[in-house]
Design an enzyme around this catalytic site. Structure first.
Site, PDB file in Angstrom:
ATOM      1  N   SER A 469      28.648  35.551 -33.297  1.00 32.33           N
ATOM      2  CA  SER A 469      28.868  34.155 -32.923  1.00 32.33           C
ATOM      3  C   SER A 469      30.381  33.884 -32.860  1.00 32.33           C
ATOM      4  CB  SER A 469      28.150  33.226 -33.900  1.00 32.33           C
ATOM      5  OG  SER A 469      28.092  31.917 -33.404  1.00 32.33           O
ATOM      6  N   ASP A 556      19.223  33.452 -26.329  1.00 37.20           N
ATOM      7  CA  ASP A 556      20.148  32.721 -27.195  1.00 37.20           C
ATOM      8  C   ASP A 556      20.431  31.332 -26.630  1.00 37.20           C
ATOM      9  OD1 ASP A 556      22.257  31.816 -28.774  1.00 37.20           O
ATOM     10  OD2 ASP A 556      23.245  33.758 -28.851  1.00 37.20           O
ATOM     11  N   HIS A 588      19.980  34.047 -31.060  1.00 36.59           N
ATOM     12  CA  HIS A 588      21.334  34.051 -31.628  1.00 36.59           C
ATOM     13  C   HIS A 588      21.359  34.979 -32.844  1.00 36.59           C
ATOM     14  CE1 HIS A 588      25.355  32.479 -31.600  1.00 36.59           C
ATOM     15  NE2 HIS A 588      25.278  32.099 -32.875  1.00 36.59           N
TER      16      HIS A 588
END
Length: 645
Positions: A469, A556, A588
């Site tokens: 991320s 995601d 994600h």
């Protein structure tokens, strides 16, 4: 005698990243049942057993495709509840299982809907308040859910608010709305009517460190975690009738981190702060006596994860730091600890390494709380992995960390840095990162690498950067903005283009968009758009000269697949080598252990290729996962051969 790193036994990836034997242990509110997560046919499901016979467990759910990761008991202890999405799309639905009949129901049976939990009650135990965005994907309407009949009753249509807070009567008491300054406005709700003017407000600087923290059961006290007119967030009790606020707890280095409240009254009994490590302080003398007793019985860190409504039994986890975590049933009256389970018994006796706490100075004098794990027997500089956390409004913590243990076991020093913008260290630390993506936030990481090299921990020419991320963004920034610092990088679901990242956020994040613009850059202004373009690694992809591995989930909703596709395409266009692994059933991050193990198998062989550490062969891990090798198998040791297996 310390075992040299090159003769330390390899810890199998499966032992660190496969399914735990058990996890997530809880005790039912009435104290009759134990519950936990454990594999059923290789997939994590919810299990249950009588409290007097933990060995008589039976699976209560039958998930087959995606592991269940979050579950909890209904307040009346008549059902187990869990939330689950599909393929990582984060449209979480709520499911319930009657513990007597075993019948399972979808309690929020809607398409493209994400459930939010608003509140539960000590006195109304067969109902909860939830939020549903099935009417408008951006906003969650408040519903009362009867857990036994499944009936949903609309309580409040939401046309403007980021969320609601309720009291023990399951009545909405506060509505929260974003304001133009990037902060929040808090509107009282009286007799179902939302006030026109807020009773409290925050600006941008307090937006991540100030929020209401719940009511006492009788509704007379509202607790706040609050950083207004101070730096670190303290705990306050506010008398609802008079508005008078009383300071309960504060710390000059860290925000209030956790709270234990009385199961019946809701009154705060203990609180914690986490600077480098977590420290609990009890207000209630009986809670203090219990915490003190546990501290004498257990080595390392511990905490309370579940309590009965009469508060006589607790589920206690214990992290010994260099051994697998243990979970116990604590009988407070008998003063006994009974083994519940060891989460990963295969790690008993494994060569796990201690994590060190550090304070590293950034170039402008800011102190960066950090954590370091070094390989067994390391007495000279070794290759290092800079492991960058996501968020960025999150933090690294002290304790057992499977990635630290895995990488240290492969021969690398592992450094995790709470760079500016990380949460838990006060609002000034967060605000120091405003509009600093790719700049001072990145400088902190570079300063930490320099520290590790200067201290003789890391080899200057063998440092990798890796993260998910925001950590993936930091990896891309590292290889584009400081291409000579890192030997290679591993980007997991990281954004490459801040402009498209902000344009594709999930709809339920839209109420927070003003804060994103204030902290990252506003694409609606010429200056903000120019800055976002400048700070986007995609626009500097031609600077990459070191090997890059990318992992991405196709579903995601936060960092779209296009973020990885874009930079891979740009690198291919410029003839720059890149390896790209795509997972069609992930979002994600990688929830399926087979997928996580497969990507880690590729990662450790990628690192071995470019840093020289140790690795297990890839073997059948990739072919046994859903991985699609989009690009660059030839850049990872053994990957081309593994794909032929």
């Amino acid at each position: 005698m310390t075992i040299p790193a090159d003769t330390t036994p390899l810890i199998p990836r499966e032992h660190l990243f496969g399914n735990p034997t058990k996890a997530g242990g809880q005790i039912s509110p009435d104290g009759k049942w134990l519950s936990w997560l454990a594999p059923l046919d290789g997939v994590l499901n919810v299990w249950m057993a009588p409290v007097g016979d933990p060995t008589a467990g039976k699976a209560m759910t039958a998930a087959t495709e995606r592991p269940i990761q979050q579950y909890f008991w209904a307040p009346d202890a008549q059902s187990l509840l869990y939330i689950q999405d599909k393929g990582g799309d984060e449209n979480f639905l709520l499911y319930g299982i009657d513990i007597v009949t075993g019948k399972e129901r979808t309690l929020t049976d809607f398409e493209n809907t994400r459930v939010d939990m608003i509140g539960s009650s000590e006195t109304i135990r067969d109902k909860i308040l939830i939020g549903l965005n099935n009417r408008d994907a951006r906003l969650h309407d408040a519903y009362l859910l009867d857990l036994n009949s499944g009936e949903l009753t609309l309580v409040q249509q939401n046309d403007a608010y980021a969320g609601f807070m309720a009291d023990d009567n399951l009545e909405l008491r506060l509505a929260v709305a974003p304001n133009a300054a990037g902060g929040m406005d808090f509107f009282p709700i009286i007799d179902g009517e939302i006030a026109e003017e807020p009773s409290d407000s925050t600006g941008l600087e307090d937006s991540l460190t100030t929020q209401p923290a719940g009511f006492t059961t009788d509704g007379s006290i509202m607790y706040w975690i609050d950083s207004r007119d101070r730096n670190t967030a303290a705990l306050f009790a506010q008398n609802v009738e008079t508005g008078e606020r009383t300071l309960i707890a504060e710390n000059d280095k860290a925000d209030i981190g956790g709270v234990m409240g009385h199961p019946k009254t809701g009154e705060v009994q203990a609180y914690s702060f986490t600077y480098l490590t977590t420290e609990w302080t009890a207000i209630d003398p009986d809670i203090g006596a219990s915490l003190d007793w546990l501290g004498k019985q257990l080595d390392g860190d511990f905490g309370v994860s579940s309590r009965t409504e009469d508060d006589t039994k607790w589920i206690v986890w214990n992290d010994p730091l260099t051994a697998p975590a243990q979970t116990y049933i604590y009988d407070r009256e008998a003063q006994t600890l009974t083994d519940f389970y060891t989460g990963r018994p295969e790690l008993v006796g494994a060569p796990l390494q201690p994590m060190q706490t550090l304070e590293i100075k950034a170039r402008d004098g800011l102190t960066l709380p950090s954590y370091l794990t070094v390989p067994a027997g390391a007495d000279s500089p070794v290759p290092m992995v800079l492991l960058v956390h996501g968020g960025p409004w999150a933090r690294d913590d002290y304790g057992f960390n499977s990635y630290h243990q895995w990488l240290a076991n492969r021969g690398y020093a592992v450094l995790s840095v709470n760079f500016r913008g990380s949460t838990g260290f006060g609002k000034d630390f967060i605000s120091a990162a405003d509009l600093e993506w790719g700049k001072r936030m990145h400088d902190d990481l570079i300063d930490a690498v320099k520290w590790a090299v200067d201290e003789g921990i890391a080899q200057a020419d063998k440092v990798a950067i890796m993260g998910g991320s925001y950590g993936g963004y930091a990896t891309l920034a590292g290889l584009t903005f400081t291409p000579d610092v890192f030997a290679c990088g591993v980007d997991i679901v990281g954004p490459s283009n801040l402009e498209t990242l902000l344009a594709t956020i999930p709809p339920y994040w839209e109420p927070m968009i003003a804060q994103f613009h204030e902290r990252m850059g506003n694409p609606n202004t010429p200056e903000g758009l120019a800055m976002l373009k400048e700070r986007s690694p995609l626009n500097s992809a031609g600077n990459i000269v070191k090997p890059l591995l990318i992992g991405q989930g196709a579903n995601d909703p936060r960092v779209n697949q296009a973020e990885s596709d874009q930079i891979v395409g740009a690198m291919k266009e410029k003839g720059i080598p890149v390896t790209y692994v795509l997972y069609p059933d992930e979002g994600h991050g990688f929830a399926n252990p087979a997928n996580n193990i497969a990507f880690n198998a590729v990662t450790e062989n990628f690192l071995a290729e470019w840093l020289g550490g140790r690795s297990e062969p890839i073997g059948y891990t990739v072919s046994g996962s859903t991985a699609e090798l989009v690009e660059g198998a030839e850049h990872v040791k053994g990957l081309s051969e593994a794909l032929r297996d």
